[in-house]
Design a protein around this motif. Structure first.
Motif: not given
Ligand code: FNR
Length: 383
Positions: A31-32, A37-43, A278-279
């Motif tokens: 979806y969006t 994205r947050e899986n990576v950016s939250d690290f 994120g899938r």
């Protein structure tokens, strides 16, 4: 010749060398793509505490997963269609993992079959199961995994129904690719990939061929998946599979402390805190944000592993310091495979190992077993 120094380099090379349809398949979320994205950016929201003036001459990043010694506490996650990123991709990834000393997991949706991989490797790998409606098929594939010497079953719980990935639908994802003019033109720009594929007969799903009429040449992967996968999967069905398998069981796709508690009580040997990269559930929290609540709920009762968003040794260190016992990687090794075949998977593992070792040293630790909350600066609103 590109000098590869990080996972991002492998990703760029993967994008250049593999047909768009398969690169997009690996690189998208549902979806969006917020969770993707947050899986990576939250690290990157978690910061590391530097410590100086500590003797760093003797360091150790080795560990154990399900009692098995590993070069670092990292396993290759199951990834469908791996054999379309590079010819015989599952065999290449399994061999690279074996040589490096970390576990490899073969997906139900792989191109090379369980038997193909077993024939080309010498140490046991793990088999990931998607539960299908057809119990005879499930029982049969469990038997095949046992016969092939698989040492653990990874049961994926977060894909009873497929989350939609827009790009896959727009690309008409199929294995082998349909020979439309755009696909042919795109493949023609990837000579290395085409040559590799010409050299193998394995172009379709090795584990499920013959399972249902028409399988072996799936025109539309997503609609087929939704027809075959069992939407009724519940704890009773999981118990049936556990009893049928009888060996080590890993429950993958746990993203909630209550579910984690249930899984630990159920007797899972390990759980994987995962949102499927994120899938699946778009809008779910990243795995790294959920991890602390799961650690509080089940630490010591089952092994806690994490995946989704790991792209560096720093990420692995943060997960371990937050209480994970080990990590799994998906895209990080798939980029390597698409970029450079078996050598690329080895490269991805080397990069992560080196980053983990150096980061640990700069945090003032000599042993990954000693990592903990004292190594991190976590923002108050992280959870
Ligand atoms: C997956 N994943 C996955 N999981 C699973 O249990 N069976 C599968 O067949 C697949 N297939 C698959 C294909 C692709 C292209 C990706 C990227 C992922 C999920 C995978 O095991 C793992 O949970 C994620 O890849 C972890 O996230 P990162 O490391 O890719 O961010």
């Amino acid at each position: 010749m590109t000098v590869i120094t990080c996972i991002e380099d492998l990703k760029r090379l993967h994008a250049r060398r593999v047909p768009r349809m398969f690169y997009d398949y690996a690189e998208s979320g549902s979806y969006t793509e917020q969770t993707f994205r947050e899986n990576v950016s939250d690290f990157s929201k978690i910061r590391l505490r530097q410590k100086v003036a500590v003797d760093m001459s003797d360091r150790r990043v080795t560990g154990r997963m399900l009692g098995r010694a590993v070069t670092m506490p990292v396993a290759l996650a199951p990834v469908g269609l791996t054999g379309m990123q590079s010819a015989d991709g599952e065999i290449k990834a399994a061999r690279a993992a074996e040589k490096f000393g970390v576990p490899f997991t073969l997906s139900t949706m792989s191109i090379c079959s369980i038997e193909d991989v077993a024939a080309q490797t010498s140490s046991p790998f793990w088999f990931q199961l998607y539960v299908m409606r057809d119990e005879a098929f499930v029982d049969n594939i469990i038997e095949r995994a046992r016969k092939a010497g698989c040492s653990a079953l990874v049961l994926t719980l977060d894909l009873q129904i497929l989350g939609q990935r827009h790009k896959d639908l727009k690309n008409g994802l199929s294995a082998p690719p349909r020979l439309t003019i755009p696909n042919i033109l795109n493949m023609a720009t990837k000579p290395r990939w085409c040559l590799g594929m010409l050299g193998t007969k394995r172009h379709t799903f090795g584990n499920i061929v013959g399972h249902a009429k028409g399988v072996g040449n799936l025109a539309s992967l997503s609609s087929w998946t939704n027809e075959q996968f069992d939407p009724k999967l519940d704890w009773d069905k999981i118990a049936r599979i556990r009893d049928r398998w009888g060996g080590k069981l890993i429950l993958k796709g746990v993203l909630d402390a209550e579910d984690a508690t249930r899984a630990a009580e159920f007797g899972a040997d390990a759980i994987v805190v995962s949102n499927h990269g994120g899938r699946q559930l778009d809008g779910a929290l990243s795995s790294i944000r959920i991890l602390p609540s799961i650690v509080r709920a089940v630490k010591g009762k089952t092994e806690i592993w994490i995946d989704s968003g790991i792209r560096s040794g720093q990420d692995i260190l943060k997960a371990l310091a937050l209480g994970a016992d080990a990590a799994m990687i998906g895209r990080s090794y798939i980029y390597g495979l698409g970029a450079m075949g078996e050598a690329g998977v080895t490269k991805a593992l080397e990069v992560l190992h080196k980053e983990l070792d150096v980061t640990m040293a700069l945090c003032g630790e000599r042993d990954i077993a000693a990592l903990g909350a004292h190594n991190l600066l976590v923002p108050q609103d992280f959870e």
